[in-house]
Design an enzyme around this catalytic site. Structure first.
Site, short mmCIF file in Angstrom:
data_model
loop_
_atom_site.label_atom_id
_atom_site.label_comp_id
_atom_site.label_asym_id
_atom_site.label_seq_id
_atom_site.Cartn_x
_atom_site.Cartn_y
_atom_site.Cartn_z
CE1 TYR A 62 -1.47 31.23 25.58
CE2 TYR A 62 -2.51 29.52 26.90
CZ TYR A 62 -1.39 30.03 26.29
OH TYR A 62 -0.18 29.36 26.40
CD GLU A 82 -18.63 0.66 4.27
OE1 GLU A 82 -17.90 1.33 3.50
OE2 GLU A 82 -18.26 -0.39 4.80
CB SER A 102 -10.67 -0.66 -4.62
OG SER A 102 -11.98 -0.12 -4.57
CD GLU A 155 -15.45 28.56 8.38
OE1 GLU A 155 -14.39 28.74 9.01
OE2 GLU A 155 -16.44 29.32 8.49
CG HIS A 199 -11.73 34.67 9.95
ND1 HIS A 199 -11.70 34.44 8.59
CD2 HIS A 199 -13.05 34.68 10.31
CE1 HIS A 199 -12.94 34.30 8.15
NE2 HIS A 199 -13.77 34.44 9.17
CG ASP A 211 -12.39 30.72 6.58
OD1 ASP A 211 -11.60 29.75 6.60
OD2 ASP A 211 -13.07 31.04 7.57
#
Length: 349
Positions: free
Chosen positions: A47, A249, A274, A217, A130, A213
């Site tokens: 849970y 940054e 930009s 990762e 998974h 997967d």
């Protein structure tokens, strides 16, 4: 208990072949039905990150749900507060038609062997979020058990929040064993019940989901990104720039770009930045992530597909996580983490 380290990690010979060039069909709510799951009793084991939101979504979709937990489980009282009947794992397995294993990978084999397998009956459905423990052979259900996977493509918080808002997150589903002949329908119904059908559900295999997967990762989402951020920060600071400027940054603004990529893809992201950033992207990006990096990625993928990573992971947890503890402690004290904590503490005031 059988030691995880001594168990083989070779992919299951029953896994179907993957067709990587074939476009997968996307199923959505109108094409999916909850009926195959309506008469089934669903037990959620675990849970936590995924177990809690999936259980809540199942309940809100009208499914019969109980939570299986030990008396010592920290999440037991949380599940009870959320309105669930919480039972022992053994009692829950005996009660359920569908047992959904949403525990951490490193404890899954032990819990399955000691508390789940002794109580499973022929024809029950065993589900996973998974594919690792099945694909690597850490969990080996007998051939009379139906085995499937539903993997939402989001953290648990997103699975729940999207559902509550009336939408959902995409999901993958697969069937590993189907003695009853209807496991595909059960998997699709489960995906619909947790909200994945609202966004789109795609078929896969345990092998494909696991290996893709793990690779993502390691190469991009966690390992690759965190290493890229740390190295870029260090280059700027070593060149004489302030830690604050380097932090903003190299780390703080990652979310801005990640959100654009998530919403609009690479081309859409480029439309939203930009012209200076765009030129820097197309003229310098492939110099940073060059052929050498791509070759390293291939090596990482080979370690995954050969079973080497799974073996290393089992060894890591059998020996009380020495590499994880050492590296996470080191990174906790990295200047970029210290800068993050200092600046965000001030932002929140």
């Amino acid at each position: 208990m059988t030691s995880l380290v001594n168990q083989k990690t070779k992919p299951s010979p029953t896994e179907p072949a993957i067709e990587p060039q074939k476009h997968k069909p996307i199923l959505r709510d109108p094409e999916l039905s909850l009926e195959p799951l309506r008469s089934k009793r669903v037990l959620i084991l675990g849970y936590g990150n995924q177990g809690c939101p999936q259980a809540l979504n199942l309940k809100d979709s009208g499914m019969q749900v109980q939570i299986g937990a030990r008396e010592t489980s920290q999440n037991r009282s949380r599940a009870e507060r959320d309105g669930f009947h919480v039972v022992s794992i053994a009692e829950g397995v005996r009660w359920a038609d569908v047992v959904m294993m949403l525990l951490p990978d490193e404890v899954m084999a032990r819990v399955y062997e000691e508390e789940v397998a002794p109580h499973l009956k022929s024809g029950q459905y065993l589900g996973f979020g998974h594919g690792l423990v099945i694909h690597a052979g850490w969990v080996k259900p007998n051939t009379e058990i139906n085995v499937f996977m539903v993997a939402p493509k989001a953290q648990g918080k997103g699975v729940r929040n999207k559902y509550v808002m009336g939408s959902g997150v995409p999901g993958l589903y697969a069937v590993h064993q189907d003695p009853s002949g209807d496991t595909n329908a059960i998997a699709q119904a489960y995906a619909k019940a947790i909200g994945c059908g609202r966004a789109g559900v795609l078929p896969t295999t345990f092998k494909e989901e696991t290996e893709c997967d793990l690779f993502s990762e390691q190469a991009v989402l966690c390992g690759g990104l965190t290493s890229l951020i740390k190295n870029a920060f260090e280059v700027l600071v070593e060149a004489g720039f302030s830690q604050e400027a380097a932090y903003f940054e190299c780390m703080y603004e990652v979310k801005l770009i990640a959100d654009l990529l998530h919403e609009k893809g690479i081309s859409g992201m480029r439309d939203g930045i930009s012209s200076t950033a765009l030129f820097g992207d197309v003229s310098r990006g492939e110099r940073v992530i060059d052929g050498h990096v791509k070759e390293t990625m291939r090596q990482v993928l080979t370690e995954i597909t050969s079973g080497q990573f799974a073996e290393e992971m089992k060894q890591e947890f059998e020996t009380k996580k020495p590499q994880i503890l050492t590296q996470t402690e080191k990174d906790y004290h990295h200047p970029i983490e210290e800068t993050h904590r200092r600046l965000t503490a001030n932002f929140q005031k």
